[in-house]
Design an enzyme around this catalytic site. Structure first.
Site, PDB file in Angstrom:
ATOM      1  CG  ASP A 187      -5.202   2.420  -2.477  1.00 23.30           C
ATOM      2  OD1 ASP A 187      -5.180   2.154  -1.315  1.00 23.30           O
ATOM      3  OD2 ASP A 187      -6.131   1.318  -3.169  1.00 23.30           O
ATOM      4  CE  LYS A 243      -0.431   5.960   2.978  1.00 27.11           C
ATOM      5  NZ  LYS A 243      -0.927   6.370   3.371  1.00 27.11           N
ATOM      6  CB  SER A 244      -3.351  10.557  -2.809  1.00 31.74           C
ATOM      7  OG  SER A 244      -3.053   9.132  -2.357  1.00 31.74           O
ATOM      8  CG  HIS A 292      -2.579   1.527   1.060  1.00 26.37           C
ATOM      9  ND1 HIS A 292      -2.524   0.867   0.064  1.00 26.37           N
ATOM     10  CD2 HIS A 292      -1.871   2.503   1.827  1.00 26.37           C
ATOM     11  CE1 HIS A 292      -3.231   2.626   1.152  1.00 26.37           C
ATOM     12  NE2 HIS A 292      -2.803   3.255   2.198  1.00 26.37           N
ATOM     13  N   GLY A 340       3.225   4.863   4.075  1.00 28.82           N
ATOM     14  CA  GLY A 340       3.075   5.600   5.278  1.00 28.82           C
ATOM     15  C   GLY A 340       1.977   5.443   6.639  1.00 28.82           C
ATOM     16  CD  GLU A 341       1.948   6.180  12.114  1.00 25.82           C
ATOM     17  OE1 GLU A 341       1.580   6.872  12.138  1.00 25.82           O
ATOM     18  OE2 GLU A 341       3.170   6.430  12.535  1.00 25.82           O
ATOM     19  NE  ARG A 370      17.869  16.649  14.804  1.00 33.12           N
ATOM     20  CZ  ARG A 370      18.234  17.750  15.359  1.00 33.12           C
ATOM     21  NH1 ARG A 370      18.083  17.472  17.052  1.00 33.12           N
ATOM     22  NH2 ARG A 370      18.236  19.070  15.083  1.00 33.12           N
TER      23      ARG A 370
END
Length: 320
Positions: free
Chosen positions: A185, A167-168, A146, A161-162, A252
């Site tokens: 997707d 994201k799109s 995904h 990512g969550e 980091r």
């Protein structure tokens, strides 16, 4: 997982124009397929095609000038026995290459045993190279992930990512900056060789990007042909996380590049924290540029550590 099989008629149609071959015998066995167990046992699709070899059954057997000479330049009894032995190999297809003329006994054997036989004027080496490349991809190990898969600055980048991190929307902004969309997707990933993962878009989602509040966008229709790609090799995963996830799970300044296993192949990974006001498109492009430098052998972190070490040694020398 791998696809179950490929039939003789599919293989014939796939290369009808490339190899300009004709179907000489065994037309009634057009549905003859690679056995699923054989495909699973093969190390790659390349193991499923080669010159005539009595030691390697169940693969596409290619007959060039030398193989035809072996089958015909002997006593009638030996020729008959050599041709009959081909049946025991249970080949899904026989291919006559190098413009060779099929012996009548071979044609008769293929008709009796219902083994498809194709004939082409192309060289046997060329036929094997073409079919090995095709079968390696066709039977490649595959999975679906995904995310948004893109061509960013010439690099295949999968943005993961969550849920709910945009994201799109990030993909849309990157497209507007001149980058290309492969898939949104769902991304189909294939291991086409021991070190290469190729990503493609499922046919149902071709050229489409879903943006919340707007709906489905046809990227090709909106931005033009140059805004979409059919496939790319996966070289980098950009993983988006929330602030609390970043602080809890990631360093980091990681001293070594992060990697993620995809179908047994290690893929470089970058984790970017999503915070309101950050220009995510610029950050992703910067991550891609930095990855390109690392692939060229330039490691900014290691250079910084070396610079810091030289500075400490210099200070120590001054205090002595």
């Amino acid at each position: 997982m791998k696809p179950h099989a490929i039939s003789a008629d599919v293989l014939f149609e796939e290369f009808r124009s490339t190899l300009k071959w004709e179907w000489l015998a065994g037309l009634g066995a057009s549905e003859r397929r690679f056995d699923e167990e054989v495909v699973r046992a093969a190390h790659s699709g390349a193991d499923l095609v080669g010159h005539l070899n009595y030691i390697h059954p169940y693969r596409v057997q290619v007959l060039g000038a030398r193989e035809i000479a072996y089958l015909t330049n002997a006593t009638p009894e030996d020729c008959k026995r050599r041709i009959a032995r081909i049946v025991t190999l249970e080949p899904p297809v026989l291919i006559l290459a190098d413009g060779q003329v099929a012996p009548d006994a071979l044609i008769s054997m293929c008709e009796r045993a219902q083994i498809p036989m194709f004939a082409t004027r192309e060289s046997s080496a060329f036929v094997i190279d073409v079919l090995r490349a095709y079968l390696s991809k066709y039977f490649a190990e595959r999975t679906t992930m995904h995310g948004v898969f893109m061509d960013i600055l010439g690099l295949g980048v999968l943005i993961t990512g969550e849920s709910g991190l945009g994201k799109s929307e990030l993909g849309l902004e990157l497209i507007s900056r001149g980058n290309g969309l492969v898939a949104d997707d769902a991304v189909d990933l294939y291991r086409i060789n021991q070190a290469t993962i190729e990503g493609r878009c499922p046919e149902l989602l071709q050229n489409l990007l879903e943006v919340r509040g707007i709906g489905l966008l046809d990227i090709r229709a909106i931005f033009g042909e140059a805004a979409v790609r059919r496939k790319m090799r996966l070289r980098l995963i950009v993983h988006l996380v929330r602030k609390e996830t970043m602080e809890r799970e990631y360093e980091r300044l990681p001293h070594e590049p992060l990697m993620q296993d995809v179908l047994g192949v290690p893929i470089r990974k970058v984790v970017i924290q999503v915070v309101a006001g950050r220009n995510m498109a610029v950050l992703v492009e910067a991550a891609v540029r930095n990855t390109i430098l690392q692939m060229r052998g330039i490691n900014t972190y290691q250079e910084f550590v070396a610079r810091h070490r030289r500075a400490m040694l210099g200070e120590a020398a001054q205090t002595e």
